[in-house]
Design a protein around this motif. Structure first.
Motif, PDB file in Angstrom:
ATOM      1  N   TYR A   1      48.167  69.942  45.869  1.00  0.00           N
ATOM      2  CA  TYR A   1      47.671  70.212  44.503  1.00  0.00           C
ATOM      3  C   TYR A   1      46.133  70.272  44.442  1.00  0.00           C
ATOM      4  O   TYR A   1      45.561  70.876  43.531  1.00  0.00           O
ATOM      5  CB  TYR A   1      48.182  69.149  43.533  1.00  0.00           C
ATOM      6  N   VAL A   2      45.493  69.647  45.406  1.00  0.00           N
ATOM      7  CA  VAL A   2      44.015  69.643  45.385  1.00  0.00           C
ATOM      8  C   VAL A   2      43.471  71.067  45.543  1.00  0.00           C
ATOM      9  O   VAL A   2      42.384  71.400  45.047  1.00  0.00           O
ATOM     10  CB  VAL A   2      43.438  68.718  46.489  1.00  0.00           C
ATOM     11  N   VAL A   3      44.255  71.922  46.248  1.00  0.00           N
ATOM     12  CA  VAL A   3      43.817  73.310  46.404  1.00  0.00           C
ATOM     13  C   VAL A   3      43.812  74.009  45.043  1.00  0.00           C
ATOM     14  O   VAL A   3      42.907  74.784  44.707  1.00  0.00           O
ATOM     15  CB  VAL A   3      44.725  74.045  47.400  1.00  0.00           C
ATOM     16  N   ALA A   4      44.855  73.711  44.265  1.00  0.00           N
ATOM     17  CA  ALA A   4      44.903  74.301  42.916  1.00  0.00           C
ATOM     18  C   ALA A   4      43.720  73.819  42.074  1.00  0.00           C
ATOM     19  O   ALA A   4      43.130  74.582  41.288  1.00  0.00           O
ATOM     20  CB  ALA A   4      46.223  73.953  42.253  1.00  0.00           C
ATOM     21  N   ILE A   5      43.380  72.527  42.218  1.00  0.00           N
ATOM     22  CA  ILE A   5      42.223  71.984  41.457  1.00  0.00           C
ATOM     23  C   ILE A   5      40.924  72.640  41.904  1.00  0.00           C
ATOM     24  O   ILE A   5      40.061  72.979  41.088  1.00  0.00           O
ATOM     25  CB  ILE A   5      42.172  70.456  41.625  1.00  0.00           C
ATOM     26  N   LEU A   6      40.797  72.844  43.236  1.00  0.00           N
ATOM     27  CA  LEU A   6      39.580  73.493  43.741  1.00  0.00           C
ATOM     28  C   LEU A   6      39.469  74.930  43.251  1.00  0.00           C
ATOM     29  O   LEU A   6      38.364  75.423  42.977  1.00  0.00           O
ATOM     30  CB  LEU A   6      39.578  73.446  45.278  1.00  0.00           C
ATOM     31  N   LEU A   7      40.633  75.632  43.153  1.00  0.00           N
ATOM     32  CA  LEU A   7      40.600  76.983  42.592  1.00  0.00           C
ATOM     33  C   LEU A   7      40.137  76.961  41.137  1.00  0.00           C
ATOM     34  O   LEU A   7      39.344  77.800  40.688  1.00  0.00           O
ATOM     35  CB  LEU A   7      41.972  77.631  42.694  1.00  0.00           C
TER      36      LEU A   7
ATOM     37  N   SER B   1      49.172  61.188  46.888  1.00  0.00           N
ATOM     38  CA  SER B   1      48.924  62.503  46.291  1.00  0.00           C
ATOM     39  C   SER B   1      48.129  62.374  44.994  1.00  0.00           C
ATOM     40  O   SER B   1      47.199  63.143  44.721  1.00  0.00           O
ATOM     41  CB  SER B   1      50.259  63.210  46.038  1.00  0.00           C
ATOM     42  N   LEU B   2      48.547  61.362  44.186  1.00  0.00           N
ATOM     43  CA  LEU B   2      47.816  61.170  42.921  1.00  0.00           C
ATOM     44  C   LEU B   2      46.363  60.781  43.174  1.00  0.00           C
ATOM     45  O   LEU B   2      45.435  61.228  42.459  1.00  0.00           O
ATOM     46  CB  LEU B   2      48.514  60.103  42.065  1.00  0.00           C
ATOM     47  N   ALA B   3      46.175  59.923  44.200  1.00  0.00           N
ATOM     48  CA  ALA B   3      44.795  59.532  44.533  1.00  0.00           C
ATOM     49  C   ALA B   3      43.984  60.736  44.991  1.00  0.00           C
ATOM     50  O   ALA B   3      42.810  60.906  44.610  1.00  0.00           O
ATOM     51  CB  ALA B   3      44.818  58.456  45.619  1.00  0.00           C
ATOM     52  N   ALA B   4      44.609  61.588  45.802  1.00  0.00           N
ATOM     53  CA  ALA B   4      43.901  62.788  46.272  1.00  0.00           C
ATOM     54  C   ALA B   4      43.548  63.691  45.100  1.00  0.00           C
ATOM     55  O   ALA B   4      42.443  64.260  45.023  1.00  0.00           O
ATOM     56  CB  ALA B   4      44.756  63.529  47.291  1.00  0.00           C
TER      57      ALA B   4
ATOM     58  N   ILE C   1      40.657  61.953  43.187  1.00  0.00           N
ATOM     59  CA  ILE C   1      39.367  62.038  43.885  1.00  0.00           C
ATOM     60  C   ILE C   1      38.825  63.472  43.850  1.00  0.00           C
ATOM     61  O   ILE C   1      37.640  63.712  43.613  1.00  0.00           O
ATOM     62  CB  ILE C   1      39.528  61.538  45.328  1.00  0.00           C
ATOM     63  N   THR C   2      39.719  64.426  44.100  1.00  0.00           N
ATOM     64  CA  THR C   2      39.293  65.831  44.083  1.00  0.00           C
ATOM     65  C   THR C   2      38.770  66.222  42.700  1.00  0.00           C
ATOM     66  O   THR C   2      37.769  66.931  42.556  1.00  0.00           O
ATOM     67  CB  THR C   2      40.457  66.738  44.480  1.00  0.00           C
ATOM     68  N   THR C   3      39.489  65.744  41.684  1.00  0.00           N
ATOM     69  CA  THR C   3      39.052  66.055  40.302  1.00  0.00           C
ATOM     70  C   THR C   3      37.684  65.477  40.024  1.00  0.00           C
ATOM     71  O   THR C   3      36.806  66.146  39.443  1.00  0.00           O
ATOM     72  CB  THR C   3      40.070  65.513  39.297  1.00  0.00           C
ATOM     73  N   LEU C   4      37.487  64.218  40.445  1.00  0.00           N
ATOM     74  CA  LEU C   4      36.191  63.572  40.209  1.00  0.00           C
ATOM     75  C   LEU C   4      35.078  64.307  40.931  1.00  0.00           C
ATOM     76  O   LEU C   4      34.012  64.588  40.344  1.00  0.00           O
ATOM     77  CB  LEU C   4      36.260  62.115  40.678  1.00  0.00           C
ATOM     78  N   LEU C   5      35.316  64.641  42.199  1.00  0.00           N
ATOM     79  CA  LEU C   5      34.290  65.373  42.957  1.00  0.00           C
ATOM     80  C   LEU C   5      34.026  66.759  42.362  1.00  0.00           C
ATOM     81  O   LEU C   5      32.884  67.232  42.309  1.00  0.00           O
ATOM     82  CB  LEU C   5      34.730  65.499  44.422  1.00  0.00           C
ATOM     83  N   ALA C   6      35.113  67.395  41.916  1.00  0.00           N
ATOM     84  CA  ALA C   6      34.948  68.726  41.323  1.00  0.00           C
ATOM     85  C   ALA C   6      34.114  68.654  40.037  1.00  0.00           C
ATOM     86  O   ALA C   6      33.264  69.513  39.761  1.00  0.00           O
ATOM     87  CB  ALA C   6      36.304  69.344  41.060  1.00  0.00           C
TER      88      ALA C   6
END
Length: 636
Positions: free
Chosen positions: A45-51, A95-98, A101-106
């Protein structure tokens, strides 16, 4: 051909990213739910967030993250038993943590990107050329003003070495400038660069060293201000100043630079009332003397220094009062011109040297109209000592010539003079003989004797007055400016020429307007003018068969000037002779010197008047003499 709208393209790109992000999230959800994979599939799901983060919109990141969390929880619920917590739950938490974290960094990256974009927009709004380069000099940022000024668009400039692209010429060695930058963190200087079109620019450069979190230099931000026009204007100003200084110092005419700003303030503080400023200044000489002290001299050229007997301009760094004598009258005219906004004022006065001597000068004061011009008043002064000496010599020669003309005139009037003198002498002899006869009677008649003696005395005085008048007319002396009644001048001139005119059967008619104001002038010179005109009029009618009449008239012209006319009934003046009538050495008489009328015109002009002639051939000639009335006796 359709134009590409950047805003529309950007909107379509964001929509595509959102769709791709949502589609990817849904695909991950299906894989997580429908496949027996035991790995942490939800991490994808982090890929979707990065997109979603690539849209640069905060809300897109938050929506994508929330959607991924919901899909992760939904997949876990659908695929696993909630009664026992085992490895699937741990994978779900990972997965939720990833995702978190990805959301916060994004979000952090999006905020940083927004800040950088805002800063870039501000840099693009600047009127200066701004670009960033790395330590090797390669351009990494290029603002809009740099594009417009230098001519290279950002895509062509970025990646190029700045010094090579702009052909920069430094005021010092490049390595020395770099060392100053590294030591101080900043450098400022003026450099020369070239645009894409080859135009040379002069710019003020300001460099700021950029360092990383460890303090290591990583790049340089350069801000450049185009001063080409300013530099050209400054160079032109410097050249103009040098040219002005050369003219100022080399001029043979004296030049003073003066500051009249204090004088302007004093004039603005006046309250002249209904009389007006001009009348106020004329009636208040104390203010004029005070104003002279407010006109400060700031510089004097060498010619003026020599004129005033000074060795340097420091002797003049004060007011103009010391250069003007106590009896100067020219400053009032300059003050009035300054107060009334005139561009200049011309006059004549005496400049007082530092040793007390006086130098006659002509001057012109210029008043610049631009703001601040009161501090840059220029006075141009020309020494006219030699001209004055030449004028004095000319006046002396003219006086000698006028005296010779008077002698010649008296020679022509000798018969008239003899007649004038013989009349009282004959009366004296007759009265003396009668007195003797009254005394020799047997009974002397003392009353008759007394009467005859009184007659003798009166005639003797009359003879003495005639001789005195002739001697005065003949006397050579400096011109005297006196208050004169024109009727007296006319009577005296008529007595001098009366016999000469009578000899030629010329009738002299005198028509003087009563109550004429007096004039200021020299009695003898004005007598000579009238005598000359009267004798010429009589001679012009010599041998004429018709009536010979000379009319001598005097009256006012518009109540402001005195007009004297000498009109004859002679043949008149030929049209070809009229323009040259007052030229020296031109005469219409056989054997004439041609100086009489020239002297007459010069004399009249010296008295502030005018002498003219008009004639209609066959109808006589008229000479018109105008003189100003004496100011001391002009009625208001």
């Amino acid at each position: 051909m359709t134009r590409h709208d950047p805003a529309t393209g950007s909107s379509k790109s964001r929509a595509g990213l959102r769709f791709s992000s949502g589609l990817l999230a849904f695909a991950v959800f299906l894989v997580d739910v429908l496949t027996p994979l035991e790995g942490a599939v939800a991490v994808l799901y982090v890929v979707a967030i990065l997109l979603a983060a690539r849209t640069s919109r905060r809300n897109d990141i938050i929506v994508a993250a929330a959607t991924c969390v919901i899909l992760t929880m939904t997949a876990y619920v659908l695929s696993h038993d909630l009664k026992s917590i085992a490895s699937p739950a741990l994978r779900a938490l990972v997965s939720l943590a990833a995702i978190g974290i990805t959301t916060l960094l994004a979000l952090q990256n999006q905020a940083a990107t927004s800040r950088l974009a805002a800063q870039a927009r501000l840099l693009n709004l600047s009127h200066d050329m701004i670009f960033a380069r790395d330590r090797r000099g390669v351009i990494t940022f290029w603002n809009k003003t740099a594009e417009q000024t230098y001519g290279w668009p950002a895509e062509d400039a970025i990646g190029r070495v700045a010094d090579d692209l702009l052909q920069t010429v430094y005021p010092d060695r490049r390595d020395l400038i770099e060392s100053v930058l590294l030591e101080a963190g900043r450098w400022e200087g003026r450099v020369e660069q070239r645009t894409k079109a080859g135009t040379a620019l002069t710019v003020d450069a300001r460099w700021a060293l950029q360092r990383d979190h460890l303090g290591r230099p990583v790049g340089v931000l350069e801000t450049h201000t185009d001063v080409t026009d300013r530099e050209a204007a400054h160079a032109a100003l410097v050249q103009s100043e040098r040219r002005y200084r050369r003219m100022f110092d080399a001029s043979r005419i004296g030049v003073l630079e003066e500051d009249w700003s204090g004088l302007r303030a004093a004039l603005n503080s006046l309250e002249p009332g209904e009389a007006g400023l001009r009348d106020y200044l004329v009636q208040n000489p104390d203010f004029v003397r005070y104003a002279r002290g407010l006109a400060r001299i700031t510089d004097a050229n060498p010619a003026l220094q020599r004129m005033a007997g000074a060795s340097s301009s420091s002797a003049f760094i004060e007011n103009v009062d010391r250069l003007l004598g106590a009896d100067d009258r020219s400053f009032l005219g300059g003050l009035l011109a300054f107060a009334e906004g005139e561009p200049f004022y011309e006059g004549e006065t005496d400049l007082v040297r530092l040793d007390g001597g006086k130098v006659p000068v002509l001057f012109t004061i210029t008043f610049p109209p631009e703001p601040g011009g009161d501090r840059n008043v220029l006075a141009f002064v020309m020494d006219i000592t030699e001209r004055k000496q030449s004028q004095d010599a000319l006046l002396a020669a003219q006086a000698e010539l006028a005296h010779a003309a008077r002698v010649a005139t008296l020679g022509e009037l000798s018969a008239s003079i003899a007649h004038e003198v013989n009349q009282p002498l004959a009366a004296i002899v007759t009265s003396g003989e009668a007195g003797l006869r009254w005394l020799r009677r047997d009974v002397p008649d003392l009353n008759e004797v007394t009467a005859t003696i009184d007659h003798v005395v009166a005639e003797g005085r009359r003879a003495g007055e005639i001789v005195t008048r002739i001697r005065t007319f003949l006397k050579k002396r400096s011109p005297q400016q006196d208050i004169l009644q024109i009727s007296e001048i006319i009577d005296e001139a008529a007595l001098l020429v009366g016999r000469e005119l009578a000899k030629d059967d010329v009738v002299l008619t005198i028509e003087v307007e009563p109550g004429l104001p007096p004039v200021r002038g020299d009695r003898i010179q004005l007598q000579q003018v009238l005598v000359n005109l009267l004798v010429n009029a009589g001679q012009a009618m010599s041998g004429q068969s018709g009536p010979r009449i000379v009319t001598l008239g005097a009256g006012s012209v518009a109540g402001e000037r005195l007009a004297i006319t000498v009109q004859d009934t002679g043949p008149g003046i030929a049209p070809g002779d009229l323009p040259r009538l007052f030229d020296a050495f031109f005469s219409t008489k056989n054997g004439g010197m041609g100086m009489g009328l020239a002297i007459c015109r010069t004399t009249v002009e010296a008295h502030g008047g005018q002498l003219s002639a008009e004639s209609v051939p066959g109808s006589g000639a008229t000479f018109r003499l105008t003189l100003p009335y004496s100011q001391e006796h002009t009625t208001p």
